[in-house]
Write a protein that holds these residues in place. Structure first.
Motif, mmCIF file in Angstrom:
data_model
loop_
_atom_site.group_PDB
_atom_site.id
_atom_site.type_symbol
_atom_site.label_atom_id
_atom_site.label_comp_id
_atom_site.label_asym_id
_atom_site.label_seq_id
_atom_site.Cartn_x
_atom_site.Cartn_y
_atom_site.Cartn_z
ATOM 1 N N GLU A 137 0.645 -1.190 -0.070
ATOM 2 C CA GLU A 137 -0.222 -0.041 -0.024
ATOM 3 C C GLU A 137 0.898 1.179 -0.073
ATOM 4 O O GLU A 137 0.573 2.212 0.922
ATOM 5 C CB GLU A 137 -1.089 0.077 1.205
ATOM 6 C CG GLU A 137 -1.760 -1.355 1.295
ATOM 7 C CD GLU A 137 -2.530 -1.191 2.524
ATOM 8 O OE1 GLU A 137 -3.545 -0.560 2.709
ATOM 9 O OE2 GLU A 137 -2.211 -2.309 3.425
ATOM 10 N N THR A 162 2.500 0.198 4.398
ATOM 11 C CA THR A 162 2.133 -0.549 5.359
ATOM 12 C C THR A 162 3.339 -1.488 5.557
ATOM 13 O O THR A 162 3.728 -2.036 4.437
ATOM 14 C CB THR A 162 0.880 -1.433 5.096
ATOM 15 O OG1 THR A 162 -0.370 -0.444 5.038
ATOM 16 C CG2 THR A 162 0.451 -2.450 6.243
ATOM 17 N N ARG A 168 1.468 -6.221 11.191
ATOM 18 C CA ARG A 168 0.833 -5.385 10.193
ATOM 19 C C ARG A 168 0.646 -4.030 10.755
ATOM 20 O O ARG A 168 -0.308 -3.868 11.639
ATOM 21 C CB ARG A 168 -0.460 -5.854 9.430
ATOM 22 C CG ARG A 168 -0.887 -5.047 8.445
ATOM 23 C CD ARG A 168 -2.068 -5.846 7.844
ATOM 24 N NE ARG A 168 -2.626 -5.126 6.482
ATOM 25 C CZ ARG A 168 -2.073 -5.344 5.066
ATOM 26 N NH1 ARG A 168 -1.350 -6.398 5.229
ATOM 27 N NH2 ARG A 168 -2.445 -4.625 4.283
ATOM 28 N N ARG A 183 0.511 0.215 9.688
ATOM 29 C CA ARG A 183 0.421 1.473 8.647
ATOM 30 C C ARG A 183 1.270 2.716 8.977
ATOM 31 O O ARG A 183 1.257 2.939 10.543
ATOM 32 C CB ARG A 183 -1.006 1.871 8.411
ATOM 33 C CG ARG A 183 -1.148 2.958 7.194
ATOM 34 C CD ARG A 183 -1.657 2.244 6.024
ATOM 35 N NE ARG A 183 -1.744 3.249 5.007
ATOM 36 C CZ ARG A 183 -1.221 3.170 3.849
ATOM 37 N NH1 ARG A 183 -0.449 2.290 3.508
ATOM 38 N NH2 ARG A 183 -1.566 3.987 2.950
ATOM 39 N N TYR A 184 1.918 3.255 8.116
ATOM 40 C CA TYR A 184 2.845 4.490 8.604
ATOM 41 C C TYR A 184 2.568 5.467 7.549
ATOM 42 O O TYR A 184 2.443 5.247 6.329
ATOM 43 C CB TYR A 184 4.339 4.121 8.224
ATOM 44 C CG TYR A 184 4.733 2.985 9.408
ATOM 45 C CD1 TYR A 184 5.363 3.129 10.592
ATOM 46 C CD2 TYR A 184 4.599 1.434 8.983
ATOM 47 C CE1 TYR A 184 5.762 2.011 11.605
ATOM 48 C CE2 TYR A 184 5.105 0.484 9.911
ATOM 49 C CZ TYR A 184 5.513 0.797 10.921
ATOM 50 O OH TYR A 184 6.236 0.056 12.142
ATOM 51 N N TRP A 191 3.117 6.830 13.232
ATOM 52 C CA TRP A 191 2.451 5.559 13.313
ATOM 53 C C TRP A 191 1.924 5.507 14.513
ATOM 54 O O TRP A 191 1.878 6.464 15.549
ATOM 55 C CB TRP A 191 3.585 4.675 13.270
ATOM 56 C CG TRP A 191 5.069 4.935 14.104
ATOM 57 C CD1 TRP A 191 5.977 5.640 13.665
ATOM 58 C CD2 TRP A 191 5.096 4.560 15.533
ATOM 59 N NE1 TRP A 191 6.858 5.690 14.888
ATOM 60 C CE2 TRP A 191 6.216 4.967 15.982
ATOM 61 C CE3 TRP A 191 4.405 3.752 16.420
ATOM 62 C CZ2 TRP A 191 6.725 4.906 17.304
ATOM 63 C CZ3 TRP A 191 4.839 3.300 17.514
ATOM 64 C CH2 TRP A 191 6.237 4.026 18.285
#
Length: 138
Positions: free
Chosen positions: A71, A88, A101, A103-104, A122
């Motif tokens: 992503e 991610t 897992r 997301r950043y 994050w």
């Protein structure tokens, strides 16, 4: 011509996936700064200088075994030295074998082919939950 900041970001992700932490760290300038605006209490909010970046990141693969960066979206700005990235990280928490897992969003500033500023956004609560309350690293 590709944006040098975007090219550098993709190189960094390649090295991270290859678990080449010395190579990843070498992408940072001597005076580089990592910032973690959402760092939880007891964790650094700022790491300054390549030597400190080295100490902070060198054991990253012993904490998280990142298998994929998915992503990925890179937003180039009006300043070619600055990009905003979304991605991610997918892998495994080494200590537990549990899936990871997260997301950043990161804002990178580059100079002369090196990262001089990496601001990492994050969710520290999600990271702590995934890491079982252990050491939180972005």
């Amino acid at each position: 011509m590709p944006n040098p900041a975007t090219t550098l970001f993709h190189r960094a992700m390649h090295l991270l996936l290859a678990k080449d932490m010395p190579g990843f760290i070498a992408l940072f300038a001597d005076d580089a700064v990592l910032e973690f605006p959402f760092a939880p209490p007891g964790q650094p909010g700022r790491v300054a200088g390549r030597a400190a970046v080295h100490d902070y990141l060198i054991d990253y693969p012993d904490i998280l075994d990142v298998h994929e960066i998915t992503e990925v979206t890179v937003h180039e700005t009006t300043d070619p030295a600055v990009i905003v990235t979304e991605f991610t990280a997918v892998g495994v928490v080494v200590a537990t074998g549990e899936p990871y897992r997260l997301r950043y969003i990161a804002v990178l500033t580059v100079r002369d082919g090196h990262i001089v500023h990496y601001r990492d956004y994050w969710n520290p609560q999600a990271a702590q939950d995934l890491l079982g309350g252990g050491l939180v690293r972005s």
